[in-house]
Design a protein around this motif. Structure first.
Motif, PDB file in Angstrom:
ATOM      1  N   VAL A  27      24.784  10.255 -21.389  1.00 38.96           N
ATOM      2  CA  VAL A  27      25.956   9.576 -20.823  1.00 38.96           C
ATOM      3  C   VAL A  27      25.582   8.153 -20.406  1.00 38.96           C
ATOM      4  O   VAL A  27      26.331   7.202 -20.651  1.00 38.96           O
ATOM      5  N   LYS A  28      24.406   7.987 -19.806  1.00 39.81           N
ATOM      6  CA  LYS A  28      23.954   6.649 -19.405  1.00 39.81           C
ATOM      7  C   LYS A  28      23.775   5.750 -20.626  1.00 39.81           C
ATOM      8  O   LYS A  28      24.201   4.592 -20.605  1.00 39.81           O
ATOM      9  N   ARG A  29      23.178   6.279 -21.680  1.00 38.93           N
ATOM     10  CA  ARG A  29      22.971   5.474 -22.904  1.00 38.93           C
ATOM     11  C   ARG A  29      24.307   5.116 -23.561  1.00 38.93           C
ATOM     12  O   ARG A  29      24.469   4.024 -24.099  1.00 38.93           O
ATOM     13  N   THR A  30      25.251   6.040 -23.510  1.00 45.39           N
ATOM     14  CA  THR A  30      26.580   5.755 -24.063  1.00 45.39           C
ATOM     15  C   THR A  30      27.246   4.625 -23.289  1.00 45.39           C
ATOM     16  O   THR A  30      27.813   3.697 -23.884  1.00 45.39           O
ATOM     17  N   LEU A  31      27.170   4.687 -21.955  1.00 45.82           N
ATOM     18  CA  LEU A  31      27.759   3.610 -21.158  1.00 45.82           C
ATOM     19  C   LEU A  31      27.051   2.293 -21.439  1.00 45.82           C
ATOM     20  O   LEU A  31      27.707   1.256 -21.579  1.00 45.82           O
ATOM     21  N   ALA A 159      34.386   3.821 -22.426  1.00 49.15           N
ATOM     22  CA  ALA A 159      34.928   2.607 -23.042  1.00 49.15           C
ATOM     23  C   ALA A 159      35.862   1.870 -22.078  1.00 49.15           C
ATOM     24  O   ALA A 159      35.829   0.640 -21.981  1.00 49.15           O
ATOM     25  N   SER A 160      36.682   2.625 -21.344  1.00 50.78           N
ATOM     26  CA  SER A 160      37.595   2.032 -20.353  1.00 50.78           C
ATOM     27  C   SER A 160      36.813   1.334 -19.247  1.00 50.78           C
ATOM     28  O   SER A 160      37.125   0.211 -18.860  1.00 50.78           O
ATOM     29  N   LEU A 161      35.788   1.980 -18.770  1.00 58.56           N
ATOM     30  CA  LEU A 161      34.948   1.416 -17.721  1.00 58.56           C
ATOM     31  C   LEU A 161      34.262   0.138 -18.189  1.00 58.56           C
ATOM     32  O   LEU A 161      34.248  -0.885 -17.490  1.00 58.56           O
ATOM     33  N   ALA A 162      33.708   0.165 -19.389  1.00 57.66           N
ATOM     34  CA  ALA A 162      33.020  -1.007 -19.949  1.00 57.66           C
ATOM     35  C   ALA A 162      33.980  -2.177 -20.119  1.00 57.66           C
ATOM     36  O   ALA A 162      33.644  -3.325 -19.786  1.00 57.66           O
ATOM     37  N   ALA A 163      35.180  -1.900 -20.621  1.00 59.43           N
ATOM     38  CA  ALA A 163      36.167  -2.974 -20.822  1.00 59.43           C
ATOM     39  C   ALA A 163      36.574  -3.587 -19.486  1.00 59.43           C
ATOM     40  O   ALA A 163      36.714  -4.815 -19.381  1.00 59.43           O
ATOM     41  N   LYS A 164      36.737  -2.765 -18.467  1.00 57.51           N
ATOM     42  CA  LYS A 164      37.133  -3.288 -17.151  1.00 57.51           C
ATOM     43  C   LYS A 164      36.022  -4.149 -16.537  1.00 57.51           C
ATOM     44  O   LYS A 164      36.287  -5.180 -15.942  1.00 57.51           O
ATOM     45  N   LEU A 165      34.765  -3.726 -16.700  1.00 57.23           N
ATOM     46  CA  LEU A 165      33.662  -4.547 -16.191  1.00 57.23           C
ATOM     47  C   LEU A 165      33.594  -5.868 -16.966  1.00 57.23           C
ATOM     48  O   LEU A 165      33.414  -6.931 -16.364  1.00 57.23           O
TER      49      LEU A 165
END
Length: 169
Positions: A27-31, A159-165
């Motif tokens: 999960v960490k690597r995916t994020l 993906a949602s989290l990454a886009a928001k950051l």
């Protein structure tokens, strides 16, 4: 700016996603990959250092540098951490060494905790992020980024989290 690898994951009680989430390291690597993609989409790939770049640098300087996947980041997770506080050792030295190996680097963005918590009829992800000035050994900004809510765990959350950051940057 140097983007560190995601440090830790926590699943809050009451969220039935534990079995769906699977391996914390995966999960960490995916994020990390989603963050790279979202920041690359913003055109930051050439001016930022990402976890894969740090891992290569560590391999070339293993006797001098700290492993970016094994930094002493636990103090950054503390709710008592504030921007006036100096970072403790060995983290302060690890981060100074990290930027010394990358002469253009000035700041470090540390995704220190990915937390999954109940929200609505499912859950959401919350990422605690700390921006650090390693030369001063101090955080300059501490914040949380929240994904969209989802009924079940899946790649859309990361993906949602990454886009928001990326939109904050």
């Amino acid at each position: 700016i140097v983007l560190l690898p995601t440090y830790s994951i926590r699943v809050m009680p009451g969220l039935g996603w534990t079995s769906a989430i699977g391996s914390p390291s995966e999960v960490k690597r995916t994020l990390d990959a989603d963050l790279l993609a979202a920041l690359d989409e913003k055109g930051l790939r050439k001016t930022w250092m990402f976890p894969e770049d740090l891992a290569q640098s560590f391999k070339r300087n293993a006797t001098y540098a700290a492993d970016p996947y094994a930094l002493a980041e636990e103090p950054l997770r503390s709710p008592a951490l504030n921007v006036e506080q100096r970072l403790p050792e060995p983290l302060a030295s690890q981060l100074r060494t990290l930027v010394a190996l990358h002469e253009d680097a000035r700041l470090i963005l540390a995704p220190v905790e990915l937390r999954f918590e109940p929200a609505g009829t499912g859950g959401r992800a919350v990422l605690r992020v700390v921006l650090v000035d390693p030369r001063l050994s101090r955080p300059t900004w501490i914040g949380e980024v929240t994904s969209d809510s989802a009924a079940t765990f899946g790649p859309v959350i990361s993906a949602s989290l990454a886009a928001k950051l990326a939109n904050i940057v």
